[in-house]
Design a protein around this motif. Structure first.
Motif, short mmCIF file in Angstrom:
data_model
loop_
_atom_site.label_atom_id
_atom_site.label_comp_id
_atom_site.label_asym_id
_atom_site.label_seq_id
_atom_site.Cartn_x
_atom_site.Cartn_y
_atom_site.Cartn_z
N ILE A 196 0.86 -1.17 0.00
CA ILE A 196 0.00 0.00 0.00
C ILE A 196 0.90 1.23 0.00
CG2 ILE A 196 -1.79 1.25 1.24
CD1 ILE A 196 -2.85 -1.42 0.53
N THR A 197 0.69 2.09 -0.94
CA THR A 197 1.46 3.31 -1.00
C THR A 197 0.74 4.39 -0.21
OG1 THR A 197 2.31 2.71 -3.15
CG2 THR A 197 2.51 5.01 -2.54
N GLY A 198 1.41 4.96 0.75
CA GLY A 198 0.82 5.98 1.59
C GLY A 198 0.80 7.34 0.94
N ASN A 199 0.21 8.31 1.63
CA ASN A 199 0.11 9.67 1.11
C ASN A 199 1.48 10.27 0.82
OD1 ASN A 199 -2.67 9.70 1.25
ND2 ASN A 199 -2.69 10.46 3.35
N GLY A 200 2.49 9.86 1.60
CA GLY A 200 3.83 10.40 1.41
C GLY A 200 4.58 9.77 0.27
N GLY A 201 3.96 8.78 -0.41
CA GLY A 201 4.60 8.16 -1.56
C GLY A 201 5.38 6.91 -1.21
N GLY A 202 5.64 6.67 0.08
CA GLY A 202 6.38 5.48 0.47
C GLY A 202 5.44 4.31 0.70
N THR A 203 6.02 3.12 0.76
CA THR A 203 5.23 1.93 1.00
C THR A 203 4.98 1.77 2.49
OG1 THR A 203 6.17 0.86 -0.94
CG2 THR A 203 5.21 -0.58 0.70
N LYS A 204 3.75 1.43 2.84
CA LYS A 204 3.40 1.19 4.25
C LYS A 204 3.29 -0.30 4.47
CE LYS A 204 1.31 5.21 6.18
NZ LYS A 204 0.22 5.71 7.00
N LEU A 205 4.08 -0.80 5.39
CA LEU A 205 4.06 -2.19 5.78
C LEU A 205 4.06 -2.27 7.30
CD1 LEU A 205 6.82 -3.51 3.33
CD2 LEU A 205 4.36 -3.88 3.13
N PRO A 206 3.65 -3.43 7.87
CA PRO A 206 3.74 -3.57 9.32
C PRO A 206 5.18 -3.41 9.79
CG PRO A 206 2.43 -5.32 8.38
CD PRO A 206 3.06 -4.58 7.23
N TYR A 220 1.39 5.91 15.86
CA TYR A 220 1.16 4.52 15.48
C TYR A 220 1.37 4.37 13.97
CZ TYR A 220 -1.47 4.55 19.92
OH TYR A 220 -1.86 4.71 21.21
N ASN A 221 1.75 3.19 13.57
CA ASN A 221 1.88 2.87 12.15
C ASN A 221 0.48 2.49 11.65
OD1 ASN A 221 3.18 2.35 9.66
ND2 ASN A 221 3.20 0.16 10.13
N ALA A 222 -0.29 3.49 11.30
CA ALA A 222 -1.69 3.28 10.91
C ALA A 222 -1.85 3.45 9.41
CB ALA A 222 -2.58 4.29 11.63
N ILE A 223 -2.74 2.65 8.86
CA ILE A 223 -3.07 2.76 7.45
C ILE A 223 -4.59 2.72 7.31
CG2 ILE A 223 -2.82 0.27 7.06
CD1 ILE A 223 -1.78 1.05 4.24
N TYR A 224 -5.12 3.66 6.53
CA TYR A 224 -6.56 3.77 6.33
C TYR A 224 -6.85 3.46 4.87
CZ TYR A 224 -11.20 6.04 6.14
OH TYR A 224 -12.52 6.33 5.96
N ILE A 225 -7.56 2.36 4.65
CA ILE A 225 -7.90 1.97 3.28
C ILE A 225 -9.41 1.88 3.10
CG2 ILE A 225 -5.73 0.75 2.88
CD1 ILE A 225 -7.25 -1.88 3.31
N CYS A 226 -9.83 2.20 1.92
CA CYS A 226 -11.24 2.14 1.55
C CYS A 226 -11.30 2.06 0.03
CB CYS A 226 -11.98 3.39 2.07
SG CYS A 226 -13.78 3.28 1.94
N GLY A 227 -12.46 2.11 -0.52
CA GLY A 227 -12.61 2.09 -1.97
C GLY A 227 -14.07 1.95 -2.33
N THR A 228 -14.35 2.00 -3.60
CA THR A 228 -15.72 1.87 -4.05
C THR A 228 -16.08 0.41 -4.31
OG1 THR A 228 -14.94 2.42 -6.29
CG2 THR A 228 -15.99 4.18 -5.03
N ASP A 229 -17.29 0.05 -3.90
CA ASP A 229 -17.83 -1.29 -4.13
C ASP A 229 -18.49 -1.28 -5.50
OD1 ASP A 229 -19.09 -3.73 -4.19
OD2 ASP A 229 -19.99 -3.54 -2.21
N GLU A 230 -17.90 -2.00 -6.43
CA GLU A 230 -18.35 -1.91 -7.82
C GLU A 230 -19.12 -3.14 -8.29
OE1 GLU A 230 -15.01 -0.61 -10.17
OE2 GLU A 230 -14.70 1.09 -8.85
N TYR A 231 -19.54 -3.97 -7.34
CA TYR A 231 -20.30 -5.17 -7.71
C TYR A 231 -21.69 -5.10 -7.12
CZ TYR A 231 -15.85 -7.09 -9.21
OH TYR A 231 -14.67 -7.28 -9.84
N GLY A 232 -22.63 -5.75 -7.76
CA GLY A 232 -23.95 -5.86 -7.19
C GLY A 232 -25.05 -5.31 -8.07
N THR A 233 -26.23 -5.55 -7.60
CA THR A 233 -27.43 -5.16 -8.33
C THR A 233 -27.54 -3.65 -8.49
OG1 THR A 233 -28.52 -7.10 -7.42
CG2 THR A 233 -29.94 -5.42 -8.38
N ALA A 234 -27.14 -2.91 -7.46
CA ALA A 234 -27.26 -1.44 -7.52
C ALA A 234 -26.48 -0.86 -8.70
CB ALA A 234 -26.79 -0.83 -6.21
N THR A 235 -25.31 -1.42 -8.95
CA THR A 235 -24.48 -0.95 -10.08
C THR A 235 -25.16 -1.28 -11.41
OG1 THR A 235 -22.48 -1.24 -8.78
CG2 THR A 235 -22.21 -1.13 -11.16
#
Length: 141
Positions: free
Chosen positions: A4-14, A58-73
């Motif tokens: 996961i690439t963070g806002n700062g451009g670096g890779t975020k890992l545990p 803390y080494n925190a990462i916030y991920i989300c995204g759009t749900d593109e599957y399903g009847t609504a789409t």
């Protein structure tokens, strides 16, 4: 899912020995323009928690995204006389613009239709199936 690439451009890992926190929020469907209620009820509280965690170091990462599957789409695509992919592309861009305007601090805002997401979901499903952890049930609605 890959790095996961963070806002700062670096890779975020545990980081061993550090407090590692994964933050997610409900994935919004891509069949509409998000409104204030969607933002307050879904991404805002997770965003506040992510900011708090980062301030605490803390080494925190916030991920989300759009749900593109399903009847609504599919229903929205028929309504707008286009393909489901066109609906997903259109509304994903709108969602991204809205969240950018509200300055939501996602480290990654993705899409459920990506090849990586598909691979992860299929791997999890296959493991559940192989271990007989799934049950089938029929119901009338």
């Amino acid at each position: 899912m890959g790095d996961i690439t963070g806002n700062g451009g670096g890779t975020k890992l545990p980081i061993p020995g550090k407090r590692n926190i994964l933050i997610t929020s409900a994935l919004p469907y891509v069949n509409n323009v998000p409104h204030l209620g969607n933002i307050i009820g879904s991404v805002l509280s997770a965003d506040v928690f992510a900011r708090y965690c980062r301030l605490r170091g803390y080494n925190a990462i916030y991920i989300c995204g759009t749900d593109e599957y399903g009847t609504a789409t599919e229903t929205k695509a028929m309504e707008e006389k286009c393909t489901p992919q066109e609906i997903c592309d259109k509304y994903h861009a709108i969602h991204r613009q809205v969240y950018d305007w509200f300055d939501i601090s996602f480290d990654k805002f993705g899409r459920t239709s990506t090849p990586q997401q598909t691979e992860v979901c299929q791997t999890i499903f296959k493991k559940l199936l192989e271990n007989n952890w799934l049950s089938e049930n029929t119901m009338q609605q």
